[in-house]
Design a protein around this motif. Sequence first.
Motif, PDB file in Angstrom:
ATOM      1  N   THR A 327       5.074   7.902 -35.555  1.00  0.00           N
ATOM      2  CA  THR A 327       3.899   7.233 -36.135  1.00  0.00           C
ATOM      3  C   THR A 327       2.615   7.888 -35.619  1.00  0.00           C
ATOM      4  OG1 THR A 327       3.980   5.528 -34.410  1.00  0.00           O
ATOM      5  CG2 THR A 327       4.967   4.972 -36.534  1.00  0.00           C
ATOM      6  N   ILE A 328       2.661   8.334 -34.357  1.00  0.00           N
ATOM      7  CA  ILE A 328       1.499   9.035 -33.808  1.00  0.00           C
ATOM      8  C   ILE A 328       1.167  10.255 -34.663  1.00  0.00           C
ATOM      9  CG2 ILE A 328       0.748  10.491 -31.875  1.00  0.00           C
ATOM     10  CD1 ILE A 328       2.351   8.639 -30.034  1.00  0.00           C
ATOM     11  N   SER A 329       2.225  10.997 -35.025  1.00  0.00           N
ATOM     12  CA  SER A 329       1.984  12.229 -35.780  1.00  0.00           C
ATOM     13  C   SER A 329       1.496  11.924 -37.191  1.00  0.00           C
ATOM     14  CB  SER A 329       3.247  13.087 -35.828  1.00  0.00           C
ATOM     15  OG  SER A 329       4.177  12.570 -36.745  1.00  0.00           O
ATOM     16  N   LEU A 330       1.935  10.796 -37.724  1.00  0.00           N
ATOM     17  CA  LEU A 330       1.460  10.408 -39.063  1.00  0.00           C
ATOM     18  C   LEU A 330      -0.013  10.035 -39.015  1.00  0.00           C
ATOM     19  CD1 LEU A 330       4.606   8.380 -40.117  1.00  0.00           C
ATOM     20  CD2 LEU A 330       3.662  10.296 -41.421  1.00  0.00           C
ATOM     21  N   LEU A 331      -0.398   9.320 -37.976  1.00  0.00           N
ATOM     22  CA  LEU A 331      -1.800   8.912 -37.862  1.00  0.00           C
ATOM     23  C   LEU A 331      -2.702  10.082 -37.463  1.00  0.00           C
ATOM     24  CD1 LEU A 331      -3.745   6.507 -38.029  1.00  0.00           C
ATOM     25  CD2 LEU A 331      -3.199   5.948 -35.656  1.00  0.00           C
ATOM     26  N   GLU A 332      -2.141  11.020 -36.726  1.00  0.00           N
ATOM     27  CA  GLU A 332      -2.946  12.145 -36.235  1.00  0.00           C
ATOM     28  C   GLU A 332      -3.527  12.994 -37.370  1.00  0.00           C
ATOM     29  OE1 GLU A 332      -4.099  12.839 -33.256  1.00  0.00           O
ATOM     30  OE2 GLU A 332      -4.836  14.862 -33.626  1.00  0.00           O
ATOM     31  N   VAL A 333      -2.824  13.048 -38.503  1.00  0.00           N
ATOM     32  CA  VAL A 333      -3.313  13.898 -39.600  1.00  0.00           C
ATOM     33  C   VAL A 333      -4.656  13.397 -40.165  1.00  0.00           C
ATOM     34  CG1 VAL A 333      -2.800  14.835 -41.882  1.00  0.00           C
ATOM     35  CG2 VAL A 333      -1.023  14.770 -40.143  1.00  0.00           C
ATOM     36  N   PRO A 334      -4.736  12.163 -40.649  1.00  0.00           N
ATOM     37  CA  PRO A 334      -6.050  11.699 -41.100  1.00  0.00           C
ATOM     38  C   PRO A 334      -7.104  11.687 -39.993  1.00  0.00           C
ATOM     39  CG  PRO A 334      -4.429   9.913 -41.168  1.00  0.00           C
ATOM     40  CD  PRO A 334      -3.678  11.175 -40.925  1.00  0.00           C
ATOM     41  N   VAL A 335      -6.678  11.407 -38.779  1.00  0.00           N
ATOM     42  CA  VAL A 335      -7.647  11.350 -37.676  1.00  0.00           C
ATOM     43  C   VAL A 335      -8.224  12.740 -37.401  1.00  0.00           C
ATOM     44  CG1 VAL A 335      -7.855  10.964 -35.173  1.00  0.00           C
ATOM     45  CG2 VAL A 335      -6.765   9.249 -36.616  1.00  0.00           C
ATOM     46  N   ALA A 336      -7.345  13.753 -37.379  1.00  0.00           N
ATOM     47  CA  ALA A 336      -7.832  15.118 -37.151  1.00  0.00           C
ATOM     48  C   ALA A 336      -8.804  15.516 -38.260  1.00  0.00           C
ATOM     49  CB  ALA A 336      -6.665  16.104 -37.087  1.00  0.00           C
ATOM     50  N   TYR A 337      -8.507  15.086 -39.475  1.00  0.00           N
ATOM     51  CA  TYR A 337      -9.397  15.384 -40.596  1.00  0.00           C
ATOM     52  C   TYR A 337     -10.775  14.755 -40.380  1.00  0.00           C
ATOM     53  CZ  TYR A 337     -11.687  14.358 -45.019  1.00  0.00           C
ATOM     54  OH  TYR A 337     -12.640  14.207 -45.997  1.00  0.00           O
ATOM     55  N   LEU A 338     -10.787  13.483 -40.027  1.00  0.00           N
ATOM     56  CA  LEU A 338     -12.071  12.797 -39.851  1.00  0.00           C
ATOM     57  C   LEU A 338     -12.876  13.372 -38.684  1.00  0.00           C
ATOM     58  CD1 LEU A 338     -10.879   9.154 -40.597  1.00  0.00           C
ATOM     59  CD2 LEU A 338     -12.456  10.524 -41.982  1.00  0.00           C
ATOM     60  N   ILE A 339     -12.173  13.796 -37.636  1.00  0.00           N
ATOM     61  CA  ILE A 339     -12.887  14.390 -36.496  1.00  0.00           C
ATOM     62  C   ILE A 339     -13.487  15.746 -36.886  1.00  0.00           C
ATOM     63  CG2 ILE A 339     -12.606  15.403 -34.194  1.00  0.00           C
ATOM     64  CD1 ILE A 339     -10.378  13.346 -33.703  1.00  0.00           C
ATOM     65  N   ASP A 340     -12.634  16.598 -37.497  1.00  0.00           N
ATOM     66  CA  ASP A 340     -13.079  17.960 -37.805  1.00  0.00           C
ATOM     67  C   ASP A 340     -14.100  18.010 -38.924  1.00  0.00           C
ATOM     68  OD1 ASP A 340     -11.231  18.750 -36.001  1.00  0.00           O
ATOM     69  OD2 ASP A 340      -9.867  19.687 -37.434  1.00  0.00           O
TER      70      ASP A 340
END
Length: 452
Positions: A327-340
Amino acid sequence: MNSQDSSQRGSWGSKIAFILAASGSAIGLGNIWRFPMEVSKNGGAVFVLIYVLAVALIGFPVMLAEVTIGRHTQKNPVGAFKHLKPNGPWKLIGYLGIITGIFILSFYSVVAGWAASYLVKTASGAFRGDLTKQISDSLFTEFTSNPSQVLLFFIVVLGITTFIVSKGIKGGIEKWTKVLMPLLFILLIFLAVRAITLPGASEGISYYLKPDFSKLNSTVILFAVGQAFFSLSLGMGTMITYGSYISKSDNLVSDAGWVSFSDTLIAIFAGLIIFPTLFAFQGSPGEVQGEGLVFQVFSLIFAKIPGGYIFGVLFFTLLLVAAITSTISLLEVPVAYLIDERRWSRKKAAMLMGLCAFILGIPSALSTGAVKFFTEIGFLGKMNFYFGNIALAAGALLICIFLAYVWRVKNALKEIAIGCSRFRLKPLWAFSMMFLSPIAIIIILYFIKTIR
Ligand code: TRP
């Protein structure tokens, strides 16, 4: 290097860290819950065989494609496609991935919540003594049709996931995976040995390992390939995102190889526990083919073995951890997008996306008996099918086409060559990217339309 510029992004702490984190993403409910369920729905051993082929011929090549794009661009999926092809629609692949990820996270966390509740049940002694198949089944249904229970555990899982992701990739993911994944593996081997020595297990073993080719058809192939994408965390940019944290000295080929191999091994062992046990208790894979399969069968085995209590608690703990590293890896994708791309803070991004997954997950949580309307639609199953099979296959197709015909195989090979001086499977990989994977996926997507 980009990743060093931005302190919000972070990168892996050591060389093996990527393998650990990516295996943490790949290994999860997909292996232990979804794989056996798909095997039982799709003709047993023949599915297993096609699955292994799908991993080798399509899954592994697509994983290598994703990590190569990730490391080369050092970006989230949207940023990565934008970086390689600033004009044109290609960055939409990234957006598709982000949306798919949030949807998968929504129903995945519901099932992870079931694992959490089974941990609590096992710990409180619910599965000791003379548990029968019937009791085990009804315990499952009783739980999944209780809305407050299901929602509670669903929220707990999403809450933990959001918390870890908000703390950042390095401290968050690596630590968990390092110790707990090997432990899960050892436990599975042990349980498999127990399962295959149960009286009456042999029929289950041949159901699981001796292919009956009369059961082979396009649906089996379709679901096997879909399962390969799901289990290896492909088709939505997870491995692009994780790949973006890999250092240039890493060997991408062996990284992708190890992750694919360990993920497949875990799935195979999960089946080696489930089917012998199932046959030993009810003689056939019979009626249980649904979402409860793993929960019902594992509680049986723990009721029957000496020390079952300890093993049960350990198993559901590890299953929960495996699920949460996913689940961490699933959430990390949108989060990385919003950060970058949007310059959000990690915390804000994690919280908001976690909330989205929660809202989207409510119908799934209530679709296993709690609310009639969602149950009749089979909401969770539908989400699992549309996002877990179709959206991932479509994403993987676009990634292959992009790599082979837009970015071009020769440029990808240059990136792979950094850290891997001899890539022996080069021609095979190029063939898979340019022809085999895209054509196979197109055929599969065509058949999906005709069977539903
Ligand atoms: N592969 C994970 C599992 O098998 C689930 C998962 C995590 C996933 N990240 C993903 C699936 C990205 C598809 C895409 O449990």
